[in-house]
Write an enzyme that holds these catalytic residues in place. Structure first.
Site, short mmCIF file in Angstrom:
data_model
loop_
_atom_site.label_atom_id
_atom_site.label_comp_id
_atom_site.label_asym_id
_atom_site.label_seq_id
_atom_site.Cartn_x
_atom_site.Cartn_y
_atom_site.Cartn_z
N GLU A 249 63.95 -4.22 49.31
CA GLU A 249 62.51 -4.12 49.58
C GLU A 249 62.11 -5.12 50.66
O GLU A 249 61.29 -4.81 51.52
CB GLU A 249 61.70 -4.34 48.30
CG GLU A 249 61.82 -3.22 47.29
CD GLU A 249 61.24 -1.89 47.75
OE1 GLU A 249 60.48 -1.85 48.73
OE2 GLU A 249 61.57 -0.87 47.12
N TYR B 281 67.51 8.69 45.91
CA TYR B 281 66.81 7.48 45.48
C TYR B 281 65.67 7.83 44.51
O TYR B 281 65.54 7.24 43.45
CB TYR B 281 66.29 6.73 46.71
CG TYR B 281 65.45 5.53 46.39
CD1 TYR B 281 66.00 4.41 45.79
CD2 TYR B 281 64.09 5.51 46.69
CE1 TYR B 281 65.24 3.30 45.50
CE2 TYR B 281 63.31 4.40 46.41
CZ TYR B 281 63.88 3.31 45.80
OH TYR B 281 63.11 2.22 45.50
N TRP C 25 61.64 3.00 54.75
CA TRP C 25 62.57 2.94 53.62
C TRP C 25 63.81 3.77 53.92
O TRP C 25 64.92 3.44 53.51
CB TRP C 25 61.87 3.42 52.35
CG TRP C 25 62.73 3.25 51.14
CD1 TRP C 25 63.20 4.23 50.32
CD2 TRP C 25 63.24 2.02 50.60
NE1 TRP C 25 63.97 3.68 49.32
CE2 TRP C 25 64.01 2.33 49.47
CE3 TRP C 25 63.14 0.68 50.97
CZ2 TRP C 25 64.66 1.36 48.71
CZ3 TRP C 25 63.79 -0.28 50.21
CH2 TRP C 25 64.54 0.07 49.09
#
Length: 181
Positions: free
Chosen positions: A37, A15, A45
Site C-alpha cells: 500500500e 486480488y 494499484w
C-alpha cells in the site's frame, strides 16, 4: 461472478477475489500489505500488483525480521534490482517499517492485535453502491495514520491507511452488488 467495477483485469480480479476485503491476521501478510500500500503512493494499484512477485523475491518473501536487519549494501542492491520501484524514500521505508513493525509486535504481542483492536476485532462492512462513494480516508484511518507515524512508520498517511484497512479486511468495501459483499 459479479465483482466490484475496479477489478477489470486478471491481476486485479485475482486480488479482488482472494485478498481484498478478506480479514487478514497473518503477521507476514499484514506487513506485506502495509508495504504494498505504501508503494502505491502516487501510482496505480495495477502497477504495484504487477511488481509484487519481484518484491517478494527481492524482500525475502516479506519476512520482516530479515528486512529489519537490511544494511546499506542491501539497500543499494534493492535500488539496482530490476522491476522494483526506484524511489529512495519508499525503499528506505520498507526497512524502517519492518523495524517499527517489530516494535509494535513487542508492545502488543502482535501487529494483528494492534491493528484489529481499533475495531474491537470485528470487520466493518460499508454499504457502497460504487467505488466513487468510497472516501479516500476517514476518521479511523486518520487516527491509525497518526499513531503509526508516531511509532516511526513511513508512507502511512490517512489515504494509504484507508486502502490498507480495505486490503486486510478491516473494511469490507465491496460494492453491494458484488458477490463478495
Amino acid at each position: 461472478m459479479k465483482r466490484c467495477a475496479w477489478a477489470y483485469n486478471d491481476e486485479l480480479r485475482e486480488y479482488h477475489d482472494h485478498i481484498w476485503g478478506q480479514p487478514q491476521h497473518d503477521e507476514v501478510m499484514l506487513y506485506r500489505m502495509l508495504i504494498l500500500e505504501g508503494l502505491q503512493a502516487g501510482l496505480s494499484w495495477d502497477i504495484v500488483l504487477k511488481k509484487e512477485k519481484a518484491y517478494e523475491q527481492a524482500l525475502d518473501h516479506f519476512e520482516y525480521e530479515k528486512i529489519a536487519k537490511y544494511n546499506e549494501d542491501k539497500y543499494q542492491e534493492l535500488m539496482q534490482t530490476p522491476l522494483l520501484i526506484k524511489n529512495k524514500l519508499k525503499m528506505k521505508a520498507i526497512i524502517t517499517n519492518a523495524q517499527a513493525f517489530i516494535k509494535v509486535q513487542d508492545e502488543f504481542k502482535s501487529f494483528d492485535h494492534y491493528i484489529w483492536s481499533y475495531v474491537n476485532f470485528k470487520p466493518i462492512k460499508h454499504h457502497y453502491h460504487s467505488s466513487s462513494e468510497v472516501p479516500a480516508f476517514d476518521e479511523l484511518s486518520q487516527l491509525i495514520s497518526k499513531d503509526l507515524k508516531k511509532r516511526g512508520f513511513k508512507f502511512v498517511g490517512p489515504t494509504i491507511i484507508y486502502s490498507y484497512l480495505q486490503a486486510i479486511g478491516i473494511y469490507n468495501d465491496h460494492e453491494i452488488d458484488c458477490d463478495l459483499y
